[in-house]
Design a protein around this motif. Sequence first.
Motif, PDB file in Angstrom:
ATOM      1  N   HIS A 143      -4.167   4.018  -7.854  1.00 53.85           N
ATOM      2  CA  HIS A 143      -4.804   3.309  -8.964  1.00 53.85           C
ATOM      3  C   HIS A 143      -5.345   2.004  -8.414  1.00 53.85           C
ATOM      4  O   HIS A 143      -5.054   1.639  -7.272  1.00 53.85           O
ATOM      5  CB  HIS A 143      -3.823   3.094 -10.128  1.00 53.85           C
ATOM      6  CG  HIS A 143      -2.604   2.296  -9.763  1.00 53.85           C
ATOM      7  ND1 HIS A 143      -1.636   2.766  -8.910  1.00 53.85           N
ATOM      8  CD2 HIS A 143      -2.197   1.062 -10.143  1.00 53.85           C
ATOM      9  CE1 HIS A 143      -0.682   1.851  -8.788  1.00 53.85           C
ATOM     10  NE2 HIS A 143      -1.001   0.799  -9.515  1.00 53.85           N
ATOM     11  N   ASP A 163      -2.282  -4.485  -5.267  1.00 50.19           N
ATOM     12  CA  ASP A 163      -1.335  -4.147  -4.195  1.00 50.19           C
ATOM     13  C   ASP A 163      -1.476  -2.705  -3.719  1.00 50.19           C
ATOM     14  O   ASP A 163      -0.692  -2.252  -2.883  1.00 50.19           O
ATOM     15  CB  ASP A 163       0.109  -4.417  -4.649  1.00 50.19           C
ATOM     16  CG  ASP A 163       0.483  -3.696  -5.929  1.00 50.19           C
ATOM     17  OD1 ASP A 163      -0.420  -3.424  -6.746  1.00 50.19           O
ATOM     18  OD2 ASP A 163       1.675  -3.403  -6.124  1.00 50.19           O
ATOM     19  N   HIS A 164      -2.469  -1.985  -4.215  1.00 51.69           N
ATOM     20  CA  HIS A 164      -2.655  -0.590  -3.793  1.00 51.69           C
ATOM     21  C   HIS A 164      -4.016  -0.365  -3.133  1.00 51.69           C
ATOM     22  O   HIS A 164      -4.297   0.717  -2.642  1.00 51.69           O
ATOM     23  CB  HIS A 164      -2.488   0.361  -4.986  1.00 51.69           C
ATOM     24  CG  HIS A 164      -1.103   0.344  -5.567  1.00 51.69           C
ATOM     25  ND1 HIS A 164      -0.171   1.328  -5.340  1.00 51.69           N
ATOM     26  CD2 HIS A 164      -0.470  -0.584  -6.339  1.00 51.69           C
ATOM     27  CE1 HIS A 164       0.975   1.028  -5.962  1.00 51.69           C
ATOM     28  NE2 HIS A 164       0.807  -0.131  -6.576  1.00 51.69           N
ATOM     29  N   ASP A 174       2.518   4.554  -8.798  1.00 48.18           N
ATOM     30  CA  ASP A 174       3.355   3.927  -9.823  1.00 48.18           C
ATOM     31  C   ASP A 174       3.653   4.851 -11.018  1.00 48.18           C
ATOM     32  O   ASP A 174       4.118   4.386 -12.056  1.00 48.18           O
ATOM     33  CB  ASP A 174       2.726   2.614 -10.289  1.00 48.18           C
ATOM     34  CG  ASP A 174       2.775   1.565  -9.196  1.00 48.18           C
ATOM     35  OD1 ASP A 174       3.242   1.877  -8.082  1.00 48.18           O
ATOM     36  OD2 ASP A 174       2.339   0.417  -9.436  1.00 48.18           O
ATOM     37  N   HIS A 226       7.104   1.732  -5.663  1.00 42.81           N
ATOM     38  CA  HIS A 226       7.774   0.480  -5.280  1.00 42.81           C
ATOM     39  C   HIS A 226       9.238   0.681  -4.906  1.00 42.81           C
ATOM     40  O   HIS A 226      10.108  -0.101  -5.310  1.00 42.81           O
ATOM     41  CB  HIS A 226       7.620  -0.560  -6.400  1.00 42.81           C
ATOM     42  CG  HIS A 226       6.185  -0.964  -6.584  1.00 42.81           C
ATOM     43  ND1 HIS A 226       5.588  -1.956  -5.850  1.00 42.81           N
ATOM     44  CD2 HIS A 226       5.216  -0.446  -7.371  1.00 42.81           C
ATOM     45  CE1 HIS A 226       4.312  -2.059  -6.186  1.00 42.81           C
ATOM     46  NE2 HIS A 226       4.053  -1.146  -7.115  1.00 42.81           N
TER      47      HIS A 226
HETATM   48 ZN   LIG Z   1       2.032  -1.007  -7.926  1.00 38.23          ZN
END
Ligand SMILES: [Zn+2]
Length: 208
Positions: free
Chosen positions: A69, A73-74, A145, A189
């Motif tokens: 997504h 942070d991805h 996630d 995570h």
């Molecule tokens: Zn994330």
Amino acid sequence: MSYKVKVLFDGYSTINTEGLSANCSCVLISGPKKVIVDTMSAWDRDRIVEALTREGLTCDNVDFVVSTHGHSDHIGNNNLFLKAKHIVGFAVSFQDQYFIHPFETSEPYIIDDGVVVIPTPGHTLDHVSVLVRTSDLGTVVVAGDLFEKVEDLEDPSLWRLVAGSDNQEEQEKNRNKILLLADWIVPGHGPIFKVTENMKSNARQGLK
Ligand SMILES: [Zn+2]
């Protein structure tokens, strides 16, 4: 086809006084094609290059970048991979060319025999996961996630509220589907975890 999944970096998330300290799991899928899933934050450039070097690879060897997504942070280092096709959520592109792929109608995107990008909306509405048939671990799903970490199976507030969900109902359905498909799950995570029989029977109940 023979594929392997290597977690280059375990994701994490912890609540602190300033907010949340978090980074995502970064995964290399190797076989005839090389795929990197979730490229962490913009500050992790050198660590990713070094980790690939340890695997005997350069960024130019990577054929596909998948960001489960579009959160920061991805996607932080997608621009290291200029020879790769990029899949960010439901968007598939190379340079300025966007390719039409109907993820909306649940159509999987086949990277190779045994490596498939599947729509798993919930955390975001265009979230995807990567399903890999491996020679050593069976079916591994790199789930971004969709799962925050293994603990979110016992404590759903971790994915519903801490990580946040754009559609909790859809996410729950997709979580259950993936639990039934996978032998192992790499959550967004936390470290990779094995899907137990207990998890599968709860998922079966949840889908009824
Ligand atoms: Zn994330």
